[in-house]
Enzyme design. Structure first.
Site, PDB file in Angstrom:
ATOM      1  N   LEU A  16       0.798  -1.156   0.128  1.00  0.00           N
ATOM      2  CA  LEU A  16       0.201   0.009  -0.032  1.00  0.00           C
ATOM      3  C   LEU A  16       1.005   1.206   0.083  1.00  0.00           C
ATOM      4  O   LEU A  16       0.277   2.236  -0.186  1.00  0.00           O
ATOM      5  CB  LEU A  16      -0.914   0.164   1.484  1.00  0.00           C
ATOM      6  N   LYS A  66      14.401  -6.888   5.442  1.00  0.00           N
ATOM      7  CA  LYS A  66      14.770  -5.627   6.349  1.00  0.00           C
ATOM      8  C   LYS A  66      15.996  -5.922   7.246  1.00  0.00           C
ATOM      9  O   LYS A  66      16.849  -4.996   7.642  1.00  0.00           O
ATOM     10  CB  LYS A  66      13.611  -5.534   7.471  1.00  0.00           C
ATOM     11  N   ASN A  87      14.025  -0.451   7.276  1.00  0.00           N
ATOM     12  CA  ASN A  87      12.802  -0.398   6.405  1.00  0.00           C
ATOM     13  C   ASN A  87      12.985   1.039   5.597  1.00  0.00           C
ATOM     14  O   ASN A  87      12.247   1.011   4.650  1.00  0.00           O
ATOM     15  CB  ASN A  87      11.488  -0.215   7.141  1.00  0.00           C
ATOM     16  N   ASP A 102       9.659   1.932  11.182  1.00  0.00           N
ATOM     17  CA  ASP A 102       8.705   1.208  11.934  1.00  0.00           C
ATOM     18  C   ASP A 102       8.622   1.383  13.455  1.00  0.00           C
ATOM     19  O   ASP A 102       7.313   1.535  14.040  1.00  0.00           O
ATOM     20  CB  ASP A 102       8.864  -0.399  11.980  1.00  0.00           C
ATOM     21  N   GLY A 130      10.852  -8.978  11.890  1.00  0.00           N
ATOM     22  CA  GLY A 130      11.266  -7.597  11.881  1.00  0.00           C
ATOM     23  C   GLY A 130      10.443  -6.684  12.582  1.00  0.00           C
ATOM     24  O   GLY A 130      10.689  -5.642  13.229  1.00  0.00           O
ATOM     25  N   GLY A 243      -3.253  -2.164  12.080  1.00  0.00           N
ATOM     26  CA  GLY A 243      -1.857  -1.594  11.730  1.00  0.00           C
ATOM     27  C   GLY A 243      -1.928  -0.448  10.773  1.00  0.00           C
ATOM     28  O   GLY A 243      -0.791  -0.017  10.380  1.00  0.00           O
TER      29      GLY A 243
HETATM   30  P1  NDP Z   1       8.496 -11.665   9.000  1.00  0.00           P
HETATM   31  O1  NDP Z   1       8.612 -12.578   8.077  1.00  0.00           O
HETATM   32  O2  NDP Z   1       9.833 -10.885   9.823  1.00  0.00           O
HETATM   33  O3  NDP Z   1       7.972 -12.363  10.553  1.00  0.00           O
HETATM   34  C1  NDP Z   1       6.977 -13.152  10.409  1.00  0.00           C
HETATM   35  C2  NDP Z   1       6.388 -13.705  11.749  1.00  0.00           C
HETATM   36  O4  NDP Z   1       5.269 -14.412  11.940  1.00  0.00           O
HETATM   37  C3  NDP Z   1       7.310 -14.776  12.656  1.00  0.00           C
HETATM   38  O5  NDP Z   1       7.337 -14.343  14.013  1.00  0.00           O
HETATM   39  C4  NDP Z   1       6.820 -15.858  12.252  1.00  0.00           C
HETATM   40  O6  NDP Z   1       7.079 -17.092  13.271  1.00  0.00           O
HETATM   41  C5  NDP Z   1       5.223 -15.530  12.258  1.00  0.00           C
HETATM   42  N1  NDP Z   1       4.259 -16.529  11.580  1.00  0.00           N
HETATM   43  C6  NDP Z   1       4.074 -16.465  10.334  1.00  0.00           C
HETATM   44  N2  NDP Z   1       3.372 -17.477  10.153  1.00  0.00           N
HETATM   45  C7  NDP Z   1       3.076 -18.129  11.064  1.00  0.00           C
HETATM   46  C8  NDP Z   1       2.269 -19.339  11.572  1.00  0.00           C
HETATM   47  N3  NDP Z   1       1.536 -20.169  10.589  1.00  0.00           N
HETATM   48  N4  NDP Z   1       2.350 -19.749  12.868  1.00  0.00           N
HETATM   49  C9  NDP Z   1       2.885 -18.997  13.843  1.00  0.00           C
HETATM   50  N5  NDP Z   1       3.725 -18.071  13.630  1.00  0.00           N
HETATM   51  C10 NDP Z   1       3.661 -17.617  12.171  1.00  0.00           C
HETATM   52  O7  NDP Z   1       7.547 -10.511   9.002  1.00  0.00           O
HETATM   53  P2  NDP Z   1       7.492  -8.970   9.704  1.00  0.00           P
HETATM   54  O8  NDP Z   1       7.823  -9.154  11.154  1.00  0.00           O
HETATM   55  O9  NDP Z   1       8.095  -7.821   8.845  1.00  0.00           O
HETATM   56  O10 NDP Z   1       5.900  -8.738   9.649  1.00  0.00           O
HETATM   57  C11 NDP Z   1       4.822  -9.455  10.528  1.00  0.00           C
HETATM   58  C12 NDP Z   1       3.658  -8.888  10.057  1.00  0.00           C
HETATM   59  O11 NDP Z   1       3.462  -7.726  10.660  1.00  0.00           O
HETATM   60  C13 NDP Z   1       3.149  -8.904   8.761  1.00  0.00           C
HETATM   61  O12 NDP Z   1       1.915  -9.225   8.825  1.00  0.00           O
HETATM   62  C14 NDP Z   1       3.252  -7.427   8.223  1.00  0.00           C
HETATM   63  O13 NDP Z   1       2.434  -7.192   7.460  1.00  0.00           O
HETATM   64  C15 NDP Z   1       2.955  -6.560   9.502  1.00  0.00           C
HETATM   65  N6  NDP Z   1       3.786  -5.472   9.635  1.00  0.00           N
HETATM   66  C16 NDP Z   1       2.936  -4.187   9.731  1.00  0.00           C
HETATM   67  C17 NDP Z   1       3.555  -2.934   9.814  1.00  0.00           C
HETATM   68  C18 NDP Z   1       2.823  -1.832   9.705  1.00  0.00           C
HETATM   69  O14 NDP Z   1       3.197  -0.838   9.463  1.00  0.00           O
HETATM   70  N7  NDP Z   1       1.333  -1.836  10.081  1.00  0.00           N
HETATM   71  C19 NDP Z   1       5.033  -2.847   9.734  1.00  0.00           C
HETATM   72  C20 NDP Z   1       5.866  -4.242   9.875  1.00  0.00           C
HETATM   73  C21 NDP Z   1       5.047  -5.415   9.772  1.00  0.00           C
HETATM   74  P3  NDP Z   1       8.387 -18.046  12.748  1.00  0.00           P
HETATM   75  O15 NDP Z   1       9.606 -17.055  13.087  1.00  0.00           O
HETATM   76  O16 NDP Z   1       8.355 -19.168  13.789  1.00  0.00           O
HETATM   77  O17 NDP Z   1       8.382 -18.198  11.423  1.00  0.00           O
END
Ligand code: NDP
Length: 306
Positions: A16, A66, A87, A102, A130, A243
């Protein structure tokens, strides 16, 4: 010459940020174009080399780059260094500076969620990627005294805790195994729940059972949609927020870093809402009657107000 700003991610088709940043450039009369670059991890170094050119104002970096981008950057700000994640990139000549907007984005979302109430001191964070790093750092900086991080792969949560060792030395930051009964027990001691996992982004799943959500909780989901977690929280009488505020404010901070100008928050918020309205799961695309079911207070699931 039209300046360029790129979003480097993989994939980036659903971002977006393009609509929001282009609207801001246009509103401020800045001759710049925001481009989406889908780059696999192996192509990241070449992309970073390319943005050192004079035609670039800078870049945004998103999943999955990131953390990976950090060693490719010449200088990190305090927030980028502390989180180990970048970011936003700006240019100083051919040198690149890595920022993490962020963190201020999350702080804006937290302030809105808490509203006029007293800022709580205990939080549960789901996820260790991240986004979770920005959340945990924002909570530490806000003065939280206890933060518990749950992650599917425990070692990643443990890595996050270790990473923040020094910044968290004055408070309790713990990693715990992803188990509903342990999460439930921790939630009884916390006022704030943040979902920083991607559960609910592309499916209608919630990271935790609805029964563990109490009415006193303040729930923030980093996902921009009205997720199942947020709907469950609302049904339980809890305060729930998506978010969008974080997205808007991280974008506004990036805009100011690239241009040196204050961000046109209203215009960016409108562009974001319009882009989301075209999406299948956008909160704004749902019937207006939905709004009336929101809990009273400052922390309802709202469109960005800036
Ligand atoms: P990452 O890919 O770095 O991390 C993803 C996280 O989700 C990990 O902790 C992962 O766990 C977990 N996860 C994914 N699938 C599953 C599952 N099926 N069951 C359990 N845990 C799961 O992504 P980000 O940290 O960058 O982003 C995370 C979310 O936050 C996204 O949805 C993103 O859109 C949102 N976000 C929103 C922002 C905003 O400005 N509003 C800014 C940054 C992020 P594991 O380590 O065990 O794989």
């Amino acid at each position: 010459m039209t300046k360029r700003v790129v979003l480097i991610g993989h994939p980036v088709a659903h971002s977006l940020s393009g609509a929001m940043q282009q609207a801001a450039f246009d509103a401020r009369g800045i001759d710049a174009a925001y481009e989406l670059w889908d780059r696999a991890p192996i192509d990241l170094p070449d992309a970073i080399t390319e943005i050192r050119g004079d035609d670039f104002l800078g870049a945004n970096v998103t999943i999955p780059h990131k953390e990976r981008v950090v060693p490719l950057i010449d200088r990190l700000t305090e927030e980028a260094h502390a989180t180990g994640a970048v970011n936003t990139i700006t240019r100083e000549g051919r040198r690149l500076v890595g920022h993490n907007t962020d963190v201020p984005g999350f702080s804006a979302a937290l302030d809105k969620l808490v509203g006029r109430a007293k800022m709580p001191r205990q939080a549960v964070v789901l996820g260790a990627g991240g986004g979770a790093r920005a959340v945990v750092y924002g909570l530490i900086r806000e003065g939280f005294t206890r933060i518990v991080v749950f992650n599917r792969h425990l070692h990643r949560a443990e890595g996050l805790v270790k990473h923040f060792g020094r910044s968290a030395s004055h408070m309790e930051l713990r990693a715990m195994p992803w188990h509903p009964s342990i999460i439930e027990s921790e939630l009884t001691k916390s006022k704030i729940l943040v979902n920083a996992t991607s559960i609910g982004l592309t499916d209608d799943e919630s990271p935790i059972p609805a029964e563990v959500l109490a009415s006193e909780l303040l729930v923030l989901d980093l996902i921009y949609n009205r997720t199942r977690l947020l709907r469950d929280a609302q049904s339980a009488g809890a305060t729930a927020q998506d978010g969008e505020t974080m997205l808007l404010h991280q974008g506004a901070a990036a805009f100011t870093l690239w241009t040196g100008q204050p961000a046109p928050l209203d215009i960016m918020g409108e562009a974001l809402a319009a882009a989301r309205a075209g999406g299948l799961r956008s909160a704004e695309g749902e019937p207006a009657g939905d709004e009336s079911t929101e809990p009273a207070g400052d922390g309802g699931i709202t469109a960005a107000s800036g």
